[in-house]
Motif scaffolding. Structure first.
Motif, PDB file in Angstrom:
ATOM      1  N   GLY A  98     143.726 152.754 -15.883  1.00 27.73           N
ATOM      2  CA  GLY A  98     145.133 153.143 -15.851  1.00 27.73           C
ATOM      3  C   GLY A  98     145.803 152.455 -17.299  1.00 27.73           C
ATOM      4  O   GLY A  98     146.537 153.394 -17.845  1.00 27.73           O
ATOM      5  N   GLU A  99     145.528 151.465 -17.758  1.00 24.91           N
ATOM      6  CA  GLU A  99     145.916 151.078 -18.935  1.00 24.91           C
ATOM      7  C   GLU A  99     145.711 151.724 -20.090  1.00 24.91           C
ATOM      8  O   GLU A  99     146.289 152.050 -21.197  1.00 24.91           O
ATOM      9  N   ARG A 100     144.317 152.249 -20.278  1.00 25.51           N
ATOM     10  CA  ARG A 100     143.584 152.794 -21.530  1.00 25.51           C
ATOM     11  C   ARG A 100     143.986 154.091 -21.665  1.00 25.51           C
ATOM     12  O   ARG A 100     144.292 154.418 -22.731  1.00 25.51           O
ATOM     13  N   PHE A 101     143.937 154.764 -20.283  1.00 26.70           N
ATOM     14  CA  PHE A 101     144.404 156.142 -20.436  1.00 26.70           C
ATOM     15  C   PHE A 101     145.447 156.558 -19.862  1.00 26.70           C
ATOM     16  O   PHE A 101     145.547 157.860 -19.579  1.00 26.70           O
ATOM     17  N   GLU A 102     146.347 155.771 -19.316  1.00 30.01           N
ATOM     18  CA  GLU A 102     147.645 156.207 -18.655  1.00 30.01           C
ATOM     19  C   GLU A 102     147.433 156.791 -17.525  1.00 30.01           C
ATOM     20  O   GLU A 102     148.102 157.891 -17.080  1.00 30.01           O
ATOM     21  N   VAL A 103     146.320 156.749 -16.739  1.00 37.67           N
ATOM     22  CA  VAL A 103     145.898 157.322 -15.550  1.00 37.67           C
ATOM     23  C   VAL A 103     146.738 156.515 -14.337  1.00 37.67           C
ATOM     24  O   VAL A 103     146.898 155.404 -14.260  1.00 37.67           O
TER      25      VAL A 103
END
Length: 178
Positions: A98-103
């Motif tokens: 979620g944090e790294r790829f804004e998923v």
């Protein structure tokens, strides 16, 4: 086929209704009240649905399974088992993704950001019927959990104002087919 919405949502007053789809239930009652999220009954169903959404998200990011595993700090074998729906993904890996790829992590877990009466049920119904029509015409069979993952991604794109092309839908179908 049952909708992922039906697997994830219940409405206390419509549980007893024997309608075959969420939309039939919705049409039988005048207003939306008492929404609550309900997890699928079997962990295997939850894992299969989440695995399909992981596959779609990873493909949109443009990573291989091995690259995604490395990026979120799990082994390639473990990540493969998450996408196949064989086991649940650890919270740490979900947060990293979620944090790294804004998923959107709630979307990965449940197939939606949030459920409100203000959602565009006509658009969701159109998305489901379009997908079902395509699957029927092409003779493609996929599990309801995986179908639900496609519907959820398509609807999320609609809500966010992103255009969904036929190629997007075909790619999502191919990603979740076994």
């Amino acid at each position: 086929m049952e909708s992922l919405v039906l697997h994830l949502l219940t409405w206390s007053d419509v549980i007893k209704c024997k309608c075959s789809s969420f939309f039939a239930k919705f049409a039988n009652f005048g207003e939306v009240v008492n929404w609550k999220i309900q997890m699928p009954q079997k962990p295997a169903d939850l894992f299969a649905a989440m695995g399909a959404r992981l596959t779609i998200a990873r493909n949109e990011i443009g990573f291989s399974q091995a690259a995604m595993a490395e990026a979120i700090g799990v082994s390639p074998r473990a990540y493969h088992s998450y996408e196949k729906g064989q086991r649940g993904m650890p919270v740490e890996a979900l947060v990293a993704m979620g944090e790294r790829f804004e998923v959107d992590v709630p979307w990965l877990l449940l197939g939606t950001k949030s459920i409100r009466a203000g959602h565009d049920f006509d658009a969701l119904k159109h998305i489901e019927s379009s997908l079902d029509q395509h699957l029927t015409e092409e003779g493609i069979k996929i599990k309801s959990e995986k179908r639900g993952a496609i519907v959820a991604r398509w609807y999320q794109s609609h809500v966010e104002g992103r255009e969904v092309t036929d190629d997007d839908v075909h790619t999502w179908i191919e990603l979740v087919r076994e």
